[in-house]
Design an enzyme around this catalytic site. Sequence first.
Site, PDB file in Angstrom:
ATOM      1  N   TYR A   1      43.578  68.266  21.199  1.00 33.97           N
ATOM      2  CA  TYR A   1      42.699  68.798  20.150  1.00 33.97           C
ATOM      3  C   TYR A   1      41.356  69.247  20.742  1.00 33.97           C
ATOM      4  O   TYR A   1      40.885  70.359  20.472  1.00 33.97           O
ATOM      5  CB  TYR A   1      42.488  67.717  19.071  1.00 33.97           C
TER       6      TYR A   1
ATOM      7  N   TYR B   1      34.601  75.280   5.813  1.00 32.15           N
ATOM      8  CA  TYR B   1      34.106  73.930   5.544  1.00 32.15           C
ATOM      9  C   TYR B   1      33.962  73.734   4.036  1.00 32.15           C
ATOM     10  O   TYR B   1      34.682  74.363   3.263  1.00 32.15           O
ATOM     11  CB  TYR B   1      32.794  73.674   6.305  1.00 32.15           C
TER      12      TYR B   1
HETATM   13  N1  GLU Z   1      35.337  70.129  18.153  1.00 31.97           N
HETATM   14  C1  GLU Z   1      34.590  69.995  16.956  1.00 31.97           C
HETATM   15  C2  GLU Z   1      34.715  68.619  16.382  1.00 31.97           C
HETATM   16  O1  GLU Z   1      35.768  68.083  16.442  1.00 31.97           O
HETATM   17  C3  GLU Z   1      35.054  71.040  15.985  1.00 31.97           C
HETATM   18  C4  GLU Z   1      34.143  71.133  14.854  1.00 31.97           C
HETATM   19  C5  GLU Z   1      34.132  72.459  14.169  1.00 31.97           C
HETATM   20  O2  GLU Z   1      34.012  73.517  14.758  1.00 31.97           O
HETATM   21  O3  GLU Z   1      34.247  72.369  12.941  1.00 31.97           O
HETATM   22  O4  GLU Z   1      33.807  68.040  15.895  1.00 31.97           O
END
Ligand code: GLU
Length: 309
Positions: A186, A237
Amino acid sequence: MFQDLINEALETGRPYIKEGEVATYIPELGRADKNKLGISIFCRDGSRFSCGDTKDRFSIQSISKVISLAVALEVCGFDMVFENVGMEPSGDAFNSLIKLEGSNSHPYNPMINSGAIAVASFIEPKVSFEEMLKLARCFCQDDGIVLDEKVYGSEMSTVARNRAIAYLLESKGVINGNVEEALDFYVKMCSLSVTAESLAGLGLLLANDGVDPSGKRLLNSDTVRVVKTIMLTCGMYDRSGEFAVRVGIPSKSGVGGGILSCVGGRMGIGIYGPALDEKGNSIGGGYTLEYLSEHLNLHILDSADAKEA
Ligand code: GLU
């Protein structure tokens, strides 16, 4: 004429940069220049338009969730993915654990961290990260995409919250395979370096139903439809609803400052603008897209008559 409109769109977004901030919770992201802003558009007829900082490399972050979901749907199938991860907006921050606590609760959708870590665990035993990197290059028409080791190291040094999510998911039986390997996969996917142009390439692939500009089918139609629907409902989001009303283009943002957008049958759009609003979306990028949507009638629910006018 089209180029003028794109320039105007970018200049409409630019004044909002001062109201945003770059992400700092991953230290390496805090080094970005908040004043950068760029947009690239790749159209279905092969024409390409760019304005601003469209060659700068930045980390894809959450936009990688789109690539991972698409690959998971192709490799693991719809049922395996959605038996374990929901399709609903969460209304919470991308890295929230709140709704995971209840018994029987699964990640709300594949665009938030919990859902994407689960999806990573489905893919990881079947597709190596190196193969994912090749797929990302192919989907984005960009051979320059690499793993940004600095971002990867920085994110792994502050990964506690995502590790907590991963282990909570493991306790619920949602993780398939090894939890640490899923987490590593991930984070590596989030650390791919892209440009606004690469995102426009990926957007065009989605806009063109999974067929690349050479005519080769890279993704099935069903996969693309599902991915775009989840982008529209969950991609920005917990501003996804407002974005759908104001802009109405399936999109996905990342805390690196990118926005991937696709206008069905017409174009892919890539944005870079690392100054973020309080929800984590590129602030200048959001206003740029709103201007474009309004002036080109790109809203997915605009009537066909309005689009032709
Ligand atoms: N790698 C980031 C995290 O896991 C991604 C966050 C994003 O871009 O929303 O917090």
